[in-house]
Write an enzyme that holds these catalytic residues in place. Structure first.
Site, short mmCIF file in Angstrom:
data_model
loop_
_atom_site.label_atom_id
_atom_site.label_comp_id
_atom_site.label_asym_id
_atom_site.label_seq_id
_atom_site.Cartn_x
_atom_site.Cartn_y
_atom_site.Cartn_z
N ASP A 23 52.22 54.98 69.77
CA ASP A 23 53.98 54.39 69.37
C ASP A 23 54.06 53.16 69.66
O ASP A 23 53.49 52.25 70.03
CB ASP A 23 54.84 55.39 70.07
N ASP A 47 57.43 51.13 71.59
CA ASP A 47 58.44 51.06 72.77
C ASP A 47 59.06 50.06 72.78
O ASP A 47 58.67 48.72 72.49
CB ASP A 47 57.82 51.48 74.10
N ASP A 69 60.05 54.63 70.24
CA ASP A 69 61.06 54.62 71.33
C ASP A 69 61.90 53.94 71.50
O ASP A 69 61.44 52.64 71.79
CB ASP A 69 60.19 54.87 72.58
N1 DCT Z 1 55.71 55.32 81.27
C1 DCT Z 1 55.58 55.78 82.61
N2 DCT Z 1 55.84 57.22 83.06
C2 DCT Z 1 55.74 57.90 81.84
C3 DCT Z 1 55.99 57.86 80.64
C4 DCT Z 1 55.88 56.39 80.10
O1 DCT Z 1 55.87 54.99 83.65
N3 DCT Z 1 55.89 59.38 82.16
C5 DCT Z 1 55.64 54.11 80.83
C6 DCT Z 1 54.33 53.58 80.75
C7 DCT Z 1 53.96 53.08 79.55
C8 DCT Z 1 55.45 53.00 78.90
O2 DCT Z 1 56.26 54.02 79.64
C9 DCT Z 1 55.22 53.50 77.46
O3 DCT Z 1 54.60 54.99 77.60
P1 DCT Z 1 53.34 55.04 76.23
O4 DCT Z 1 53.75 54.61 75.07
O5 DCT Z 1 53.28 56.61 76.56
O6 DCT Z 1 52.32 54.47 77.08
P2 DCT Z 1 51.66 52.96 76.37
O7 DCT Z 1 51.00 52.36 77.42
O8 DCT Z 1 52.41 52.06 75.38
O9 DCT Z 1 50.44 53.80 75.45
P3 DCT Z 1 50.26 53.76 73.76
O10 DCT Z 1 49.68 52.58 73.42
O11 DCT Z 1 49.49 55.11 73.65
O12 DCT Z 1 51.69 53.97 73.07
MG MG Z 2 53.47 53.08 73.72
#
Ligand code: DCT
Ligand code: MG
Length: 512
Positions: free
Chosen positions: A341, A343, A436
């Site tokens: 995704d 963010d 997000d």
């Molecule tokens: N995060 C966290 N705890 C959670 C969910 C998310 O600390 N329960 C933080 C860590 C990364 C950030 O928010 C964004 O989450 P993701 O999009 O799920 O992770 P990402 O590292 O961006 O991985 P991806 O590349 O798969 O989106």
């Molecule tokens: Mg992400």
């Protein structure tokens, strides 16, 4: 210019040498290692003599630096001399060899069997100067001599993973335990993955990981199996496991978690087609969108696509709040080239809080027909609330989980490559992207940025470190000092690391 002609005496000498160098039929008595004797600074004749002698005593000695060689014996060479020579040999990771001085071989020859290689026999780099700290046997420090912290927030983990074949295997095992709701073992594997990702060398023998934290007996036995057989039988079994395969499919749908997967599995579903075919199933709005855009959502988001989304988000946000900060967070901020995704963290230094921003952005995108799905979550943030004790707790900021329609043209105009133009009018010229958006007050911006940058394991360990080492409480909103009973202010991520007494770790070093 003609080459000087070879004399008869040269030829005879060569033949004599070859006779000495080519392996003669001596019985190999000691199979546990394979020697290679370095000619550099030793000379051809002495090398040939030593090779023949060692073979006669039952040692296995190779003439060439083949893949089977485990020990290199050198004379009058320092460790750097040998490493320099190895660097020119195109043998890949040279840390797999034990580098020994001739004194070791001489002692072996004296007693007619291998003697233990101890400090005086080993060629090692002076400390602090070593590309890999030591090369040695059982009683010398392993490769990971520089202490590896048990906390991911004290380690620098880039995207350069030297141990992917191990971490890939553990990702599968961790997922399997997550699917079986066995959090303890799942976390143990996640911690092992995280620590393996920070090692600056590829593990080639068990000794390399001595002293590395979070590698328990179970993890070690799997590493050993992968070193020896190239694969893990446990991983193979999981990949063939019916429950694992179904859960992997089900959870790939946006909006489907463990609870729904469990329900579907119990109902006898095994594939997505089977789920789709059952019209009596009640799907949530999120799951409906998940099925509808599944193909797009499982094909990862590329950095170019994330950059195109960034422009769309920034334009929409700035239409309402011209001074707002819009920051790309998550994996892309850590330098990843793909993600599941995109963010974003949004904050307005002028208005402080603006609860109308996200609803306004949503309305705008609906009008522009860019919104395929959204879920707006209102803020429950209170300035006086203590940081959460839960390591994985969601934060309290206002946020929006959405699926955005990204037109190919938006990406391609960034790429400066001609768009793959659709031939017919019906052809789909966009991709569904998970986005997000998080809105936070400017006073909490540094904490929210640190929290949303990840990785998850890095965040978990930051909080664990704050609690156990500093008697502080950290979450995405604040840092609270329990001893002084005060909230610590931070204007930047650097400030937070300083409050915690940690060296600053750059976002691209947080890929734990
Ligand atoms: N995060 C966290 N705890 C959670 C969910 C998310 O600390 N329960 C933080 C860590 C990364 C950030 O928010 C964004 O989450 P993701 O999009 O799920 O992770 P990402 O590292 O961006 O991985 P991806 O590349 O798969 O989106
Ligand atoms: Mg992400």
């Amino acid at each position: 210019m003609d080459k000087p002609s070879t004399t008869i005496s040269d030829l005879k000498k060569k033949r004599r040498m070859n006779a000495l160098i080519s392996p003669t039929l001596h019985e190999i008595k000691f199979n546990e290692f394979v020697l290679f004797i370095l000619e550099k600074k030793m000379g051809t004749t002495r090398r040939a003599f030593l090779m023949e002698l060692a073979r006669r005593k039952g040692f296995r000695v190779e003439s060439e630096l083949s893949d089977s060689v485990t020990h290199i014996v050198a004379e009058n060479n320092s460790c750097s001399d040998v490493l320099e020579w190895l660097a020119g040999q195109n043998v890949g990771d040279s840390s797999r060899f034990e580098l020994l001085d001739i004194s070791w071989l001489t002692e072996c020859m004296k007693v007619g069997k291998p003697v233990e290689a101890i400090g005086k026999h080993q060629l090692v780099m002076p400390r602090n100067n070593s590309p890999y700290p030591t090369v040695g046997s059982q009683n010398t420090p392993p490769l990971a001599t520089k202490e590896v912290s048990q906390y991911a927030c004290k380690r620098r983990t880039t995207l350069n993973n030297c141990n992917q074949k191990f971490t890939d295997a553990f990702e599968i095992l961790a997922k399997n335990f997550e699917f079986r709701e066995n959090e303890g073992i799942c976390l143990a594997f996640m911690r092992a993955i995280s620590v393996l990702k920070c090692l600056p060398f590829t593990i080639v023998r068990m000794r390399d990981i001595e002293g590395v934290p979070w590698l328990g007996e179970q993890v070690k036995s799997i590493i050993e199996e992968i070193i020896e057989d190239g694969e893990s039988s446990r991983v193979k079994a999981v990949l063939n496991d019916e429950r694992y395969k179904s859960f992997l499919l089900f959870t790939s749908i946006f909006g489907v978690g463990l609870k729904t997967s469990e329900k579907w599995y119990r109902q006898g579903f095994r594939t997505l087609d089977e789920v789709k075919a059952d019209k009596s199933l009640k799907l949530t709005k999120m799951q409906k969108a998940g099925f509808l855009y599944h193909e797009d959502l499982v094909s990862c988001v590329a950095k170019e696509e994330a950059d195109a989304v960034y422009l769309i988000v920034k334009e929409a946000v700035r239409a309402f709040l011209p001074e707002a900060l819009v920051t790309l967070t998550g994996g892309f901020r850590r330098g990843k080239k793909i993600g599941h995704d995109v963010d974003f963290l949004i904050s307005d230094p002028e208005s402080g809080e603006d609860e109308q921003l996200l609803p306004n952005v949503i309305k705008l995108w609906e009008k522009q027909e860019l919104l395929l799905y959204y879920d707006l979550v209102e803020s429950t943030f209170e300035k006086t609330k203590l940081p959460s004790r839960k390591v994985d707790a969601m934060d309290h900021f206002q946020k929006c989980f959405l699926i955005l329609k990204l037109h190919h043209q938006k990406v391609d105009s960034n790429r400066s490559k001609p768009p793959p133009e659709s031939k017919t009018h019906e052809a789909k010229n966009w991709k569904a992207i998970r986005v997000d958006l998080v809105m936070c007050p400017i006073q909490q911006y540094a904490y929210a940025l640190l929290g949303w940058t990840g990785s998850r394991q890095f965040e978990r360990d930051l909080r664990r470190y704050a609690t156990h080492e500093k008697k502080m409480m950290l979450d995405n909103h604040a840092l609270y000092d329990k001893t002084k009973k005060i909230f610590l202010k931070a204007e930047s991520e650097e400030d937070i690391f300083t409050h915690l007494g940690l060296d600053y770790i750059e976002p691209w070093e947080r890929n734990a």
